[in-house]
Write an enzyme that holds these catalytic residues in place. Structure first.
Site, PDB file in Angstrom:
ATOM      1  N   ALA A 188      11.762   1.822   2.338  1.00  0.00           N
ATOM      2  CA  ALA A 188      10.809   0.903   2.981  1.00  0.00           C
ATOM      3  C   ALA A 188       9.625   0.692   2.065  1.00  0.00           C
ATOM      4  O   ALA A 188       9.314   1.551   1.236  1.00  0.00           O
ATOM      5  CB  ALA A 188      10.317   1.502   4.298  1.00  0.00           C
ATOM      6  N   LYS A 189       8.977  -0.469   2.233  1.00  0.00           N
ATOM      7  CA  LYS A 189       7.678  -0.617   1.566  1.00  0.00           C
ATOM      8  C   LYS A 189       6.681  -0.971   2.656  1.00  0.00           C
ATOM      9  O   LYS A 189       7.058  -1.515   3.711  1.00  0.00           O
ATOM     10  CB  LYS A 189       7.735  -1.666   0.466  1.00  0.00           C
ATOM     11  CG  LYS A 189       7.787  -3.103   0.914  1.00  0.00           C
ATOM     12  CD  LYS A 189       7.841  -4.036  -0.315  1.00  0.00           C
ATOM     13  CE  LYS A 189       8.487  -5.363   0.085  1.00  0.00           C
ATOM     14  NZ  LYS A 189       8.751  -6.215  -1.073  1.00  0.00           N
ATOM     15  N   THR A 239       5.178   2.660  -1.024  1.00  0.00           N
ATOM     16  CA  THR A 239       6.611   2.394  -1.171  1.00  0.00           C
ATOM     17  C   THR A 239       7.329   3.723  -0.929  1.00  0.00           C
ATOM     18  O   THR A 239       7.023   4.726  -1.570  1.00  0.00           O
ATOM     19  CB  THR A 239       6.945   1.900  -2.593  1.00  0.00           C
ATOM     20  OG1 THR A 239       6.201   2.702  -3.498  1.00  0.00           O
ATOM     21  CG2 THR A 239       6.540   0.454  -2.788  1.00  0.00           C
ATOM     22  N   GLY A 240       8.212   3.722   0.028  1.00  0.00           N
ATOM     23  CA  GLY A 240       8.912   4.979   0.335  1.00  0.00           C
ATOM     24  C   GLY A 240      10.351   4.878  -0.118  1.00  0.00           C
ATOM     25  O   GLY A 240      10.668   4.088  -0.999  1.00  0.00           O
ATOM     26  N   GLY A 241      11.215   5.636   0.499  1.00  0.00           N
ATOM     27  CA  GLY A 241      12.632   5.642   0.129  1.00  0.00           C
ATOM     28  C   GLY A 241      13.232   4.268   0.288  1.00  0.00           C
ATOM     29  O   GLY A 241      13.512   3.574  -0.689  1.00  0.00           O
ATOM     30  N   ILE A 282       0.823  -1.220   0.000  1.00  0.00           N
ATOM     31  CA  ILE A 282       0.000   0.000   0.000  1.00  0.00           C
ATOM     32  C   ILE A 282       0.853   1.265   0.000  1.00  0.00           C
ATOM     33  O   ILE A 282       0.346   2.373  -0.028  1.00  0.00           O
ATOM     34  CB  ILE A 282      -0.962   0.047   1.223  1.00  0.00           C
ATOM     35  CG1 ILE A 282      -0.213  -0.247   2.529  1.00  0.00           C
ATOM     36  CG2 ILE A 282      -2.114  -0.915   1.028  1.00  0.00           C
ATOM     37  CD1 ILE A 282      -1.074  -0.174   3.768  1.00  0.00           C
ATOM     38  N   ASN A 309       3.329  12.512   5.437  1.00  0.00           N
ATOM     39  CA  ASN A 309       3.569  11.865   6.736  1.00  0.00           C
ATOM     40  C   ASN A 309       2.402  12.048   7.694  1.00  0.00           C
ATOM     41  O   ASN A 309       2.553  11.872   8.908  1.00  0.00           O
ATOM     42  CB  ASN A 309       4.856  12.420   7.360  1.00  0.00           C
ATOM     43  CG  ASN A 309       6.098  11.847   6.695  1.00  0.00           C
ATOM     44  OD1 ASN A 309       6.029  10.816   6.028  1.00  0.00           O
ATOM     45  ND2 ASN A 309       7.224  12.529   6.842  1.00  0.00           N
ATOM     46  N   LYS A 325       5.548  -2.100   7.832  1.00  0.00           N
ATOM     47  CA  LYS A 325       6.629  -1.363   7.156  1.00  0.00           C
ATOM     48  C   LYS A 325       7.812  -2.315   7.117  1.00  0.00           C
ATOM     49  O   LYS A 325       8.268  -2.790   8.159  1.00  0.00           O
ATOM     50  CB  LYS A 325       6.961  -0.108   7.969  1.00  0.00           C
ATOM     51  CG  LYS A 325       7.842   0.892   7.278  1.00  0.00           C
ATOM     52  CD  LYS A 325       7.860   2.197   8.082  1.00  0.00           C
ATOM     53  CE  LYS A 325       8.875   3.185   7.560  1.00  0.00           C
ATOM     54  NZ  LYS A 325       8.885   4.428   8.376  1.00  0.00           N
ATOM     55  N   LYS A 380       5.138  16.817   6.760  1.00  0.00           N
ATOM     56  CA  LYS A 380       4.616  17.104   5.413  1.00  0.00           C
ATOM     57  C   LYS A 380       3.364  16.249   5.224  1.00  0.00           C
ATOM     58  O   LYS A 380       3.174  15.265   5.963  1.00  0.00           O
ATOM     59  CB  LYS A 380       5.667  16.774   4.348  1.00  0.00           C
ATOM     60  CG  LYS A 380       6.188  15.354   4.397  1.00  0.00           C
ATOM     61  CD  LYS A 380       7.306  15.144   3.406  1.00  0.00           C
ATOM     62  CE  LYS A 380       7.849  13.720   3.497  1.00  0.00           C
ATOM     63  NZ  LYS A 380       8.923  13.473   2.556  1.00  0.00           N
ATOM     64  N   ASP A 408      10.368  16.155   9.798  1.00  0.00           N
ATOM     65  CA  ASP A 408       9.963  15.800   8.435  1.00  0.00           C
ATOM     66  C   ASP A 408       8.449  15.940   8.273  1.00  0.00           C
ATOM     67  O   ASP A 408       7.786  15.069   7.721  1.00  0.00           O
ATOM     68  CB  ASP A 408      10.420  14.360   8.106  1.00  0.00           C
ATOM     69  CG  ASP A 408      10.410  14.103   6.594  1.00  0.00           C
ATOM     70  OD1 ASP A 408      10.485  12.928   6.184  1.00  0.00           O
ATOM     71  OD2 ASP A 408      10.292  15.097   5.827  1.00  0.00           O
TER      72      ASP A 408
HETATM   73  O1  LIG Z   1      -1.904   2.681   6.608  1.00  0.00           O
HETATM   74  C1  LIG Z   1      -0.920   3.109   6.048  1.00  0.00           C
HETATM   75  N1  LIG Z   1      -0.876   3.461   4.723  1.00  0.00           N
HETATM   76  C2  LIG Z   1      -1.954   3.406   3.815  1.00  0.00           C
HETATM   77  C3  LIG Z   1      -3.180   2.890   4.154  1.00  0.00           C
HETATM   78  C4  LIG Z   1      -4.223   2.869   3.214  1.00  0.00           C
HETATM   79  C5  LIG Z   1      -4.046   3.371   1.944  1.00  0.00           C
HETATM   80  C6  LIG Z   1      -2.800   3.902   1.619  1.00  0.00           C
HETATM   81  C7  LIG Z   1      -1.771   3.915   2.534  1.00  0.00           C
HETATM   82  C8  LIG Z   1      -2.557   4.484   0.289  1.00  0.00           C
HETATM   83  N2  LIG Z   1      -3.583   4.157  -0.696  1.00  0.00           N
HETATM   84  C9  LIG Z   1      -4.936   4.312  -0.166  1.00  0.00           C
HETATM   85  C10 LIG Z   1      -5.170   3.350   0.963  1.00  0.00           C
HETATM   86  C11 LIG Z   1       0.336   3.319   6.831  1.00  0.00           C
HETATM   87  C12 LIG Z   1       0.311   3.194   8.228  1.00  0.00           C
HETATM   88  C13 LIG Z   1       1.465   3.401   8.956  1.00  0.00           C
HETATM   89  C14 LIG Z   1       2.660   3.749   8.317  1.00  0.00           C
HETATM   90  F1  LIG Z   1       3.786   3.962   9.038  1.00  0.00           F
HETATM   91  C15 LIG Z   1       2.685   3.883   6.933  1.00  0.00           C
HETATM   92  C16 LIG Z   1       1.525   3.668   6.198  1.00  0.00           C
END
Ligand SMILES: O=C(Nc1ccc2c(c1)CNCC2)c1ccc(F)cc1
Length: 338
Positions: A25-26, A21-23, A19, A139, A42, A136, A134
């Site tokens: 981490a995914k 993909t960062g620098g 859901i 985040n 993560k 933004k 950071d």
């Molecule tokens: O829940 C997370 N991301 C997330 C959740 C749902 C959706 C997304 C990201 C992006 N597309 C839409 C649906 C999430 C939670 C904690 C984290 F550190 C990083 C990401």
């Protein structure tokens, strides 16, 4: 993916699609088997992290000491020879960034709801002695109740001598970075966070950035100059608050304490922004402890002591997920059958 590396994760979680993909981490969507609750995992490869590995330790150490209604909860940490897995609170609304893009820009009243939550989270984080560094819209995530949760403490700093002491590392995302930070001079993390919150508020209200340029050196010059457009739809009170946040001179910038009681934030609410956490860090909830005791056996006292060790292992995850279920109004129970 090396399945043997995922063994420990797959023991307690069903892992679904990626859901984010960062620098380095995914993030994958996963489901906690014992409760059925969705979580975000993560996943970081140690080789890819390289010299960024300390950032992960920083993030984990920070999140283990932060418990607030607008800070994303860390449930569990799994370390294998090649990877680090952080099991985190799932935020189905995704990134605030995408939400702003989808709506073009937010009306002042909706921006106020979100900005009050951001101020609450940052005031709490500063109160714990951390600067986020950071801040933004990428985040800030939107949870199931359309509330914001702050993530990514990989760049946060907890200076030994307290938040007043100066930091050196130039970090964060250029468009949100404070002038003193990009000048490379020593700066105070909390003051730099307040600048980033100004850029964030501008993005909420305008749908684009106050300082932008594809050439990073031109961008830096614009930030140092501190001049930005004021679109016609901005109210005078919004303009005044933006002006107090986007002060190039850090000492002229509004402080987080003043922000908590600022008229733009209290308008229509009639109350200050809540900076305290609704949860006591590592508070133990009897009902959730009882549910764990029923499932894992032993007696209440033993379970109480085990959870109090806060190992951020599967037991910590079960406990914290039960607490989150209870806070969302769902019965905090473990599945009767696995
Ligand atoms: O829940 C997370 N991301 C997330 C959740 C749902 C959706 C997304 C990201 C992006 N597309 C839409 C649906 C999430 C939670 C904690 C984290 F550190 C990083 C990401």
């Amino acid at each position: 993916m090396g399945l043997e590396e995922y063994e420990e994760l797959l023991k307690d979680y069903d892992v679904w699609e990626t859901i984010g993909t960062g620098g380095f981490a995914k993030v994958k969507l996963a489901q906690h088997k014992l409760t059925g609750e969705k979580v975000a995992v993560k996943i970081m490869e140690k080789e890819e992290l390289g010299e960024d590995l300390p950032r992960v330790q920083t993030e984990i150490a920070a999140m283990m000491n932060l418990s607030h209604q607008h800070v994303c909860t860390l449930y569990q940490v799994i370390e294998t020879p090649k990877r680090i897995f952080m099991v985190l609170e799932y935020c189905p609304g995704g990134e605030l960034f995408d939400y702003i893009v989808s709506k073009d820009r937010l009306e002042e009243c909706e921006a106020r709801v979100f900005f009050r939550q951001i101020v609450s989270a940052v005031a709490y984080v500063h109160g714990q002695g951390f600067a986020h560094r950071d801040l933004k819209p990428e985040n800030l995530l939107i949870d199931e109740n359309h509330n914001l949760k702050l993530i990514d403490f990989g760049l946060c700093a907890k200076p030994k001598g307290g938040l007043e002491c100066r930091l050196q590392t130039c970090c964060g995302s250029p468009a949100y970075a404070a002038p003193e930070l990009i000048r490379g001079k020593a700066y105070i993390g909390s003051e730099a966070d307040l600048w980033s919150m100004g850029v964030l508020l501008y993005a909420l209200l305008c749908g684009f950035l106050p300082f932008d340029d594809e050439n990073v050196m031109v961008l830096y010059r614009k930030i140092q100059r501190g001049k930005y457009e004021l679109p016609s739809w901005l109210s005078s009170s919004s303009i005044q608050l933006l002006n107090q946040l986007l002060q190039v001179e850090p000492k002229q910038r509004i402080s987080i304490k003043e922000l908590l009681v600022h008229p733009w934030l209290t308008q229509e609410y009639g109350c200050d922004v809540e900076c305290h956490s609704r949860f006591t860090l590592h508070h133990l909830d009897h009902q959730c402890i009882a549910e764990l005791t029923t499932w894992f056996g032993g007696n209440h006292k033993t379970m109480w002591c085990l959870v109090s060790e806060w190992k951020y292992d599967h037991l910590t995850a079960c406990y914290l997920i039960l607490v989150a279920m209870k806070a969302s109004g769902r019965p905090p129970c473990l599945l009767s059958s696995p």
